[in-house]
Design an enzyme around this catalytic site. Structure first.
Site, PDB file in Angstrom:
ATOM      1  N   GLU A 164       8.829 -14.287 -19.702  1.00  0.00           N
ATOM      2  CA  GLU A 164       8.788 -12.812 -19.362  1.00  0.00           C
ATOM      3  C   GLU A 164       7.667 -12.168 -20.361  1.00  0.00           C
ATOM      4  O   GLU A 164       6.547 -11.767 -19.855  1.00  0.00           O
ATOM      5  CB  GLU A 164       9.907 -11.977 -19.917  1.00  0.00           C
ATOM      6  N   LYS A 218       3.834 -10.976 -19.158  1.00  0.00           N
ATOM      7  CA  LYS A 218       3.450  -9.451 -19.509  1.00  0.00           C
ATOM      8  C   LYS A 218       2.038  -9.638 -20.016  1.00  0.00           C
ATOM      9  O   LYS A 218       1.284  -9.058 -19.687  1.00  0.00           O
ATOM     10  CB  LYS A 218       4.516  -8.799 -20.557  1.00  0.00           C
ATOM     11  N   GLU A 278      -0.389 -10.241 -17.205  1.00  0.00           N
ATOM     12  CA  GLU A 278      -0.694  -9.055 -16.211  1.00  0.00           C
ATOM     13  C   GLU A 278      -1.383  -7.996 -16.785  1.00  0.00           C
ATOM     14  O   GLU A 278      -2.358  -7.386 -16.034  1.00  0.00           O
ATOM     15  CB  GLU A 278       0.885  -8.548 -16.046  1.00  0.00           C
ATOM     16  N   CYS A 333       0.756  -1.188   0.153  1.00  0.00           N
ATOM     17  CA  CYS A 333       0.076   0.002  -0.042  1.00  0.00           C
ATOM     18  C   CYS A 333       0.759   1.300   0.054  1.00  0.00           C
ATOM     19  O   CYS A 333       2.322   1.269   0.294  1.00  0.00           O
ATOM     20  CB  CYS A 333      -0.690  -0.097   1.094  1.00  0.00           C
ATOM     21  N   LYS A 366       2.700  -2.834  -7.287  1.00  0.00           N
ATOM     22  CA  LYS A 366       3.920  -2.844  -7.879  1.00  0.00           C
ATOM     23  C   LYS A 366       4.979  -3.450  -7.056  1.00  0.00           C
ATOM     24  O   LYS A 366       5.931  -4.343  -7.602  1.00  0.00           O
ATOM     25  CB  LYS A 366       4.464  -1.276  -8.033  1.00  0.00           C
ATOM     26  N   ASN A 372       1.090  -0.598   6.017  1.00  0.00           N
ATOM     27  CA  ASN A 372       1.333  -1.448   4.933  1.00  0.00           C
ATOM     28  C   ASN A 372       2.124  -2.332   5.553  1.00  0.00           C
ATOM     29  O   ASN A 372       3.051  -2.371   6.292  1.00  0.00           O
ATOM     30  CB  ASN A 372       2.457  -0.592   4.225  1.00  0.00           C
ATOM     31  N   GLY A 373       1.776  -3.738   5.189  1.00  0.00           N
ATOM     32  CA  GLY A 373       2.248  -4.756   5.923  1.00  0.00           C
ATOM     33  C   GLY A 373       1.092  -5.815   6.238  1.00  0.00           C
ATOM     34  O   GLY A 373       0.027  -5.579   5.880  1.00  0.00           O
ATOM     35  N   ARG A 380       1.234   1.662  -6.163  1.00  0.00           N
ATOM     36  CA  ARG A 380       1.410   0.555  -5.003  1.00  0.00           C
ATOM     37  C   ARG A 380       0.493   0.169  -4.363  1.00  0.00           C
ATOM     38  O   ARG A 380       0.044  -0.926  -3.525  1.00  0.00           O
ATOM     39  CB  ARG A 380       2.126   1.402  -3.919  1.00  0.00           C
ATOM     40  N   TRP A 440      -3.848  -1.719  -1.326  1.00  0.00           N
ATOM     41  CA  TRP A 440      -4.011  -2.963  -2.063  1.00  0.00           C
ATOM     42  C   TRP A 440      -4.432  -4.186  -1.091  1.00  0.00           C
ATOM     43  O   TRP A 440      -3.789  -4.346  -0.117  1.00  0.00           O
ATOM     44  CB  TRP A 440      -2.615  -3.382  -2.740  1.00  0.00           C
ATOM     45  N   HIS A 447       6.493 -32.964 -25.168  1.00  0.00           N
ATOM     46  CA  HIS A 447       6.340 -33.842 -23.944  1.00  0.00           C
ATOM     47  C   HIS A 447       4.972 -33.261 -23.255  1.00  0.00           C
ATOM     48  O   HIS A 447       4.810 -33.301 -21.918  1.00  0.00           O
ATOM     49  CB  HIS A 447       7.492 -33.372 -23.020  1.00  0.00           C
TER      50      HIS A 447
END
Length: 606
Positions: free
Chosen positions: A479, A483, A486, A2, A601, A99-100, A27, A74, A502
């Site tokens: 990656e 992306k 996301e 946050c 983030k 935050n936490g 954030r 968040w 496979h």
């Protein structure tokens, strides 16, 4: 994850809090709220679900104040809602933003309910507000009350606390989550990120774990939570420009940050090159003793570590293992003699990576090396050595320039290890020559944006996508898939191309787009064989290929030519069109590409 901002000033602090929240919205953006003392001395709280703009629209007309705290959330405990939004209050006199994660909040909540406290939210943070209120009934000194309350918390936190009965001060504390003090002239601030404060001050005090800070308008005082001993923390000048959180002429931060990569790569190279000497800050005797490398990271940083494994093993001939930090810390890894531990984190505050570093304290590593984009972050303090990336502030949740600058630093590290272990001067020259061309070649690759947009229009209509690569471009395929997930919410998977037969080949039909990165290296013929396997099953191929790859467009193979020759820096260049691909697909699907749902983030909670 946050965002926290707080202010104590002679002037009206509401515009400062709002601007700080906007800068921290990357954030957390599930909800936002403010608590302040108004001009009548009343404690006012207002919160809204959604983004900071919604909070601003709902604020009472004419609201002003000189001391207050604010938060953008968040969600962890409790769904996004007004009642779960911060700040949380207790008894009309305590306001807290956090935050936490407080791991023992349920036990504390039960005790507080027995004492008569009523809970309005589902969050762990409201426990902190009521705990502080309960201790204010025992202690005359508010710092003693706050210390006593915090002593009962288990978990991680950055806190900003405001007490109605102590209007001249705000309080902050940290353990496991970042918190910074902004030092102004006749005004002081708190924030979870220096980026929130650079428009009002460049002078920052970065708090350490276990610090409690009292913030007046004209001064601050830092003491330790476990005893109250006063400590001195240096004032540092932030290198962030005041306009670092400005999109400029770009539609989105992600677009801006994709285009900033050539300059970020060049800046990173400049920081770690002294003539032909790479990473001059690293002790050559230590590098010469390295016999193995362990890399720990999460998410995009983990993919950077996977590319580095290929580079270090190829150039320095050292064995490398790469681990997801959250998995690494849950076992007892075998550590060969003289192993270098490399921890990669864009923010330097990634909770799982920090916990993994702590997990290594009893292991016999030769040294620890942090690779990070944020000075004064926790990882820079936790590691023996640090190599900073020079990406600048990255606002978009989906990492772009932080990733390519991580790759740049990791290739420099591979070259430094190779040099320390007797690699030839010719090999060293070739690596430096390739790196010297990286920024310009990145500009050339970015110029192919329109070609990528055409591919995006086709992929945007599909529910799934498969990404393939071989060698050091397999992590780039990973990656690319990340992306796309996301930013567009399309389900995407990445596989080493040799693994097709496979299992993943069962997914291939005419409805599945298959995105491939292809370089003219010594395994190209094997990759082409894999592509024939896809074509034989009717799959639609989109191949991003460098100048040396001989292929032709046809009905089931779309060739997108990457305008750069194959070299050791190919992974850095190959990822750029995949970033554009995810960006344009997200735009076409109408997603919030800068702030995708459910993500934040900096992952500062476990």
């Amino acid at each position: 994850m946050c965002g926290i901002v707080a202010a104590n000033a002679e002037r009206n602090i509401l515009p400062i809090l709002i601007d700080g929240l906007r800068r921290l919205e990357y954030r957390g953006y599930d909800s936002a709220g403010i608590a302040c003392l108004d001009d009548e001395g009343e404690l006012i709280r207002h919160a809204e679900v959604g983004k900071v703009a919604t909070l601003v629209d709902g604020l009472p007309d004419g609201l002003a104040g000189h001391v207050g705290i604010a938060h953008t959330r968040w969600a962890t405990h409790g769904a996004p809602s007004r009642r779960n939004a911060h700040p949380h209050l207790s008894a009309g006199r305590v306001a807290v933003v956090h935050n936490g994660i407080i791991e023992n909040h349920l036990a504390l909540k039960a005790q507080l309910i027995d004492q008569g406290y009523r809970f309005e939210s589902e969050t762990d943070t409201e426990v902190i507000a009521h705990l502080i209120d309960s201790q204010l009934r025992r202690f005359e000194d508010p710092c003693d009350a706050i210390r006593a309350a915090i002593a009962r918390l288990e978990g991680a936190y950055a806190l900003a606390i405001f007490l109605k009965d102590v209007p001249e001060r705000i309080f902050g504390a940290r353990l496991g989550s970042p918190l910074v003090v902004g030092v102004g002239v006749g005004e002081h601030f708190l924030a979870s990120d220096a980026a929130a404060l650079v428009p009002v001050t460049q002078q920052m005090i970065f708090l350490e774990d276990g610090d409690l800070v009292e913030v007046w308008r004209d001064r601050c005082r830092v003491t330790r939570l476990d005893g109250g001993t006063e400590v001195a923390r240096p004032i540092r000048i932030s290198s962030l420009p005041a306009d670092s959180a400005d999109r400029g002429s770009y539609r989105h931060f992600m677009e801006k940050e994709i285009h900033e990569q050539p300059e970020a790569i060049a800046s990173t190279l400049e920081a770690h090159l002294d003539g032909t000497r790479v990473c001059p800050s690293l002790d050559r005797a230590m590098l010469a003793r390295v016999e193995a490398v362990h890399i720990i990271a999460c998410g995009t940083s983990y993919h950077a570590g996977l590319v580095a494994r290929y580079w270090i093993e190829k150039l320095a001939r050292l064995p490398v293992s790469v681990e997801i930090a959250s998995e690494y810390r849950n076992r007892r890894p075998a550590v060969p003699n003289n192993t270098l531990l490399v921890a990669i984190s864009q923010s330097g505050e990634t909770a799982d990576t920090l916990a993994a570093i702590e997990h290594t304290r009893n292991a016999s590593y030769l040294a620890t090396l942090g690779i990070c984009n944020v000075p004064e972050s926790a990882i820079t303090r936790a590691c023996d050595h640090v190599l900073m990336t020079r990406a600048g502030l990255e606002i978009g949740v989906a990492s772009t320039k932080a990733f390519t600058t991580q790759l740049t630093v990791l290739l420099l590290l591979a070259a430094a290890l190779a040099e320390a272990h007797g690699a030839s001067a010719e090999q060293h020259r070739k690596v430096l020559e390739a790196l010297g061309q990286a920024a310009q070649q990145a500009r050339e690759v970015l110029a192919m944006d329109e070609h990528v947009q055409a591919v995006a229009e086709e992929i945007a209509t599909k529910p799934h996508a498969l990404f393939l690569g071989r060698g050091e471009e397999y992590p780039i395929a990973m990656e690319g898939a990340l992306k796309l997930k996301e930013i567009s919410y399309i389900h995407a998977e990445a596989y080493a191309a040799g693994e097709l037969k496979h299992g993943p080949l069962a997914l291939v039909d005419e409805s599945l787009p298959v995105v491939v990165t292809a370089s003219s290296n010594d395994i190209l013929t094997k990759l082409i064989s894999n592509l024939h396997e896809v074509r034989a099953r009717g799959g639609q191929l989109y191949v991003f290929a460098d100048q040396g790859v001989t292929m032709e467009d046809d009905a089931d193979l779309r060739l997108i030519r990457v305008p750069a020759p194959h070299s050791i820096i190919s992974p850095i260049l190959q990822v750029l069109p995949l970033q554009f691909l995810a960006y344009h697909v997200g735009i076409l699907k109408g997603t919030d590409v800068d702030q995708p749902r459910n993500l934040a983030k900096s992952v500062t909670v476990e």
